[in-house]
Enzyme design. Sequence first.
Site, PDB file in Angstrom:
ATOM      1  N   SER A   2       0.758  -1.209   0.157  1.00  0.00           N
ATOM      2  CA  SER A   2       0.007  -0.160   0.060  1.00  0.00           C
ATOM      3  C   SER A   2       0.924   1.164   0.075  1.00  0.00           C
ATOM      4  O   SER A   2       2.187   1.074   0.446  1.00  0.00           O
ATOM      5  CB  SER A   2      -0.912  -0.007   1.251  1.00  0.00           C
ATOM      6  OG  SER A   2      -0.216   0.034   2.375  1.00  0.00           O
ATOM      7  N   GLY A   7      -3.120   2.910  -7.287  1.00  0.00           N
ATOM      8  CA  GLY A   7      -4.493   3.781  -7.493  1.00  0.00           C
ATOM      9  C   GLY A   7      -4.306   4.608  -8.538  1.00  0.00           C
ATOM     10  O   GLY A   7      -4.836   4.814  -9.483  1.00  0.00           O
ATOM     11  N   LYS A 183      15.869  -6.742  -6.680  1.00  0.00           N
ATOM     12  CA  LYS A 183      15.281  -7.956  -6.111  1.00  0.00           C
ATOM     13  C   LYS A 183      13.973  -8.060  -5.587  1.00  0.00           C
ATOM     14  O   LYS A 183      13.337  -9.210  -5.863  1.00  0.00           O
ATOM     15  CB  LYS A 183      16.392  -7.956  -4.951  1.00  0.00           C
ATOM     16  CG  LYS A 183      17.576  -9.003  -5.247  1.00  0.00           C
ATOM     17  CD  LYS A 183      17.263 -10.498  -5.256  1.00  0.00           C
ATOM     18  CE  LYS A 183      18.536 -11.344  -5.563  1.00  0.00           C
ATOM     19  NZ  LYS A 183      19.015 -11.519  -6.985  1.00  0.00           N
ATOM     20  N   CYS A 366     -19.669  20.469   5.177  1.00  0.00           N
ATOM     21  CA  CYS A 366     -20.479  19.517   6.024  1.00  0.00           C
ATOM     22  C   CYS A 366     -20.183  19.873   7.432  1.00  0.00           C
ATOM     23  O   CYS A 366     -20.700  20.949   8.038  1.00  0.00           O
ATOM     24  CB  CYS A 366     -19.844  18.167   5.831  1.00  0.00           C
ATOM     25  SG  CYS A 366     -21.084  17.039   6.188  1.00  0.00           S
ATOM     26  N   GLY A 368     -18.108  21.864   8.606  1.00  0.00           N
ATOM     27  CA  GLY A 368     -17.539  23.370   8.614  1.00  0.00           C
ATOM     28  C   GLY A 368     -18.922  24.028   8.342  1.00  0.00           C
ATOM     29  O   GLY A 368     -18.797  25.302   8.832  1.00  0.00           O
ATOM     30  N   GLN A 370     -21.828  23.332   9.480  1.00  0.00           N
ATOM     31  CA  GLN A 370     -22.455  23.173  10.738  1.00  0.00           C
ATOM     32  C   GLN A 370     -21.975  24.192  11.773  1.00  0.00           C
ATOM     33  O   GLN A 370     -22.440  24.966  12.464  1.00  0.00           O
ATOM     34  CB  GLN A 370     -22.680  21.770  11.179  1.00  0.00           C
ATOM     35  CG  GLN A 370     -23.342  20.997  10.373  1.00  0.00           C
ATOM     36  CD  GLN A 370     -23.302  19.475  10.881  1.00  0.00           C
ATOM     37  OE1 GLN A 370     -22.802  19.078  11.571  1.00  0.00           O
ATOM     38  NE2 GLN A 370     -24.128  18.399  10.070  1.00  0.00           N
ATOM     39  N   GLU A 390     -24.470  16.967  18.218  1.00  0.00           N
ATOM     40  CA  GLU A 390     -23.394  15.900  18.316  1.00  0.00           C
ATOM     41  C   GLU A 390     -22.199  16.012  19.358  1.00  0.00           C
ATOM     42  O   GLU A 390     -21.605  15.225  19.928  1.00  0.00           O
ATOM     43  CB  GLU A 390     -22.849  16.120  16.787  1.00  0.00           C
ATOM     44  CG  GLU A 390     -21.601  15.030  16.565  1.00  0.00           C
ATOM     45  CD  GLU A 390     -21.068  15.095  15.134  1.00  0.00           C
ATOM     46  OE1 GLU A 390     -21.574  15.804  14.141  1.00  0.00           O
ATOM     47  OE2 GLU A 390     -20.386  14.107  15.077  1.00  0.00           O
ATOM     48  N   HIS A 488     -20.996  17.897   0.336  1.00  0.00           N
ATOM     49  CA  HIS A 488     -19.523  17.810   0.115  1.00  0.00           C
ATOM     50  C   HIS A 488     -19.209  17.956  -1.471  1.00  0.00           C
ATOM     51  O   HIS A 488     -19.046  17.044  -2.309  1.00  0.00           O
ATOM     52  CB  HIS A 488     -18.893  16.248   0.382  1.00  0.00           C
ATOM     53  CG  HIS A 488     -18.859  16.160   1.551  1.00  0.00           C
ATOM     54  ND1 HIS A 488     -17.784  16.429   2.585  1.00  0.00           N
ATOM     55  CD2 HIS A 488     -19.827  15.512   2.565  1.00  0.00           C
ATOM     56  CE1 HIS A 488     -17.871  15.871   3.929  1.00  0.00           C
ATOM     57  NE2 HIS A 488     -19.253  15.479   3.822  1.00  0.00           N
ATOM     58  N   GLU A 490     -16.479  18.571  -3.002  1.00  0.00           N
ATOM     59  CA  GLU A 490     -15.119  17.967  -3.438  1.00  0.00           C
ATOM     60  C   GLU A 490     -15.486  16.673  -4.049  1.00  0.00           C
ATOM     61  O   GLU A 490     -14.688  16.476  -4.958  1.00  0.00           O
ATOM     62  CB  GLU A 490     -14.169  17.994  -2.215  1.00  0.00           C
ATOM     63  CG  GLU A 490     -14.497  16.845  -0.993  1.00  0.00           C
ATOM     64  CD  GLU A 490     -15.489  17.504   0.102  1.00  0.00           C
ATOM     65  OE1 GLU A 490     -16.252  18.343  -0.306  1.00  0.00           O
ATOM     66  OE2 GLU A 490     -15.524  16.592   1.128  1.00  0.00           O
TER      67      GLU A 490
HETATM   68  N1  GLN Z   1     -20.629  15.036  11.793  1.00  0.00           N
HETATM   69  C1  GLN Z   1     -21.623  15.808  11.262  1.00  0.00           C
HETATM   70  C2  GLN Z   1     -22.744  15.070  10.946  1.00  0.00           C
HETATM   71  O1  GLN Z   1     -22.784  13.964  11.018  1.00  0.00           O
HETATM   72  C3  GLN Z   1     -20.861  16.328   9.863  1.00  0.00           C
HETATM   73  C4  GLN Z   1     -20.317  15.022   9.084  1.00  0.00           C
HETATM   74  C5  GLN Z   1     -19.420  15.560   7.982  1.00  0.00           C
HETATM   75  O2  GLN Z   1     -18.872  16.702   7.974  1.00  0.00           O
HETATM   76  N2  GLN Z   1     -19.151  14.667   7.025  1.00  0.00           N
HETATM   77  O3  GLN Z   1     -23.745  15.671  10.490  1.00  0.00           O
END
Ligand code: GLN
Length: 518
Positions: A2, A7, A183, A366, A368, A370, A390, A488, A490
């Site tokens: 790995s 990849g 080798k 995400c 970020g 929240q 959370e 997301h 990205e």
């Molecule tokens: N922990 C957060 C949630 O579950 C954000 C998840 C994340 O950033 N992928 O909603």
Amino acid sequence: MSGLGKGITAASVGRILKNRGYAVTAVKIDPYLNIDAGTMNPGQHGEVFVLSDGSEVDLDLGNYERFLDIDLSSAHNITTGKVYKSVIEKERRGDFLGETVQIIPHITDEIKSCIRYAAHLEIPGQPQADICLVEIGGTVGDIESMPFLEAVRQMRGELPPHDTVIIHVTLIPEDTMGDLKTKPTQHSVKALRELGLHADIIVGRSERPIGSHTKRKISAFCDLPVPCVISAATVPDIYQVPMELEKEGLADTLTQHLGLEKRPPDTDWYHLVTREYTRRVNVAIVSKYGIEDVYLSIKEALKHAGRALSTEVMITWLDAERYEKNHLRDFDGILVPGGFGKRGIEGKIEAISWARTHKTPFLGLCLGFQMAVVEYARNVVGWEDATSAEMGEGRHVIAILPEQQEVKDLGGTMRLGDAQVTLREGTLAIGLYGKREITERHRHRYEVNPRYIPDIESAGLVFSGTCNNRMEICEVPDHPFFLATQFHPEFRSRPTRPSPPFLGFVKACAEKIKGESG
Ligand code: GLN
């Protein structure tokens, strides 16, 4: 091994063929017992990549999607866990009634049928694949990968001779004198042979290019013609790898082995990855893990946007628990990525607050997103106890999604994959995407608490993207660039099609510098 770059090699092989007009798909085989990567620690295994269909897969599928500009599905990541689960379910149903269920032939048959299924799978909007890459994770000789190699051996016998080619990726280390050593390659080729497999092509991974002397040695000891020994030295940018392999003549070797017609390559990719940078921006990513592989897609998405804007994006990873707040002024932009759990949360909120009040471009993804909402609730609305459910006690401006309340199993149960988001007219978001309806990928359990939305909005935060009544994007007006997304972006960014939020962010970072120097 790995970490060798299998990849990237697989993805690059695919790109070489795609540049010649062949439709390519790709399968990753992970010989672990987990059903998928969803519950695995990203600190150990790297990012959990999310596909459109909501499957949580190995990060190599992200490389395939980016290099080949295709969409893959859950079927394209085969794991030991999936294979055994399916065979055991068949056994319980009575499909094998009377038989003794064994690794050979039952597990190997299942593996072959999974590969065939993925190779032939039709993905809407994509041409049927001419060629399927199958990357087998792990090391030759590992107990875990034995059934997969045996399945490949059988498959080779079942298919016409020109329908398969085996590419063996090996490490060519340097000794203390700086000599390249063959080798380990000789030994792994021997180990493959004991399993009934002969490497048709060897891709030698090394720090510096492999010269003709070393190639001849590998050719002689490993029983293959010199042109089938390919040098793959480390290059600064992974997107250059297809061109490096091109220079080594891999395209001809491959087409010959597969009995394909020789075609000239399309050079768009070449032009894309050799575009010069004319400026540079410095971006801080404030996160819990300082390991690049955890946020691989973010790193790549910044690169895609940077290339399109001829801007080199320099990334500094700031540990959310320890960074110096004063250090934030050294950056042209701040990014807070996704994450789980409360470690480092206060540091992220502080960085967001700094970006908002110092008019520094900010992109939140995400978690970020929240935390951007929490920051706004605390420092603008004035709810000091605002937090996410959370993270513990307090005013839960971020609450669990209603459908998540009953969830007990952790694997594959989040809000996952594609969802349509509607953008609000007159916002930064709609300006970036240039359309009202967008589709992006998700992976979360929490959301903006509907109870608090009216108060947060009247204090000035704009929710510029929604999915039904779920908040998906927030932005701060009167700021050069402050945007955060529950999804997301990205995961959908490609070198050929950079993600709009990333493009907007990098552009704002570059403009910040221009503004300062002008
Ligand atoms: N922990 C957060 C949630 O579950 C954000 C998840 C994340 O950033 N992928 O909603």
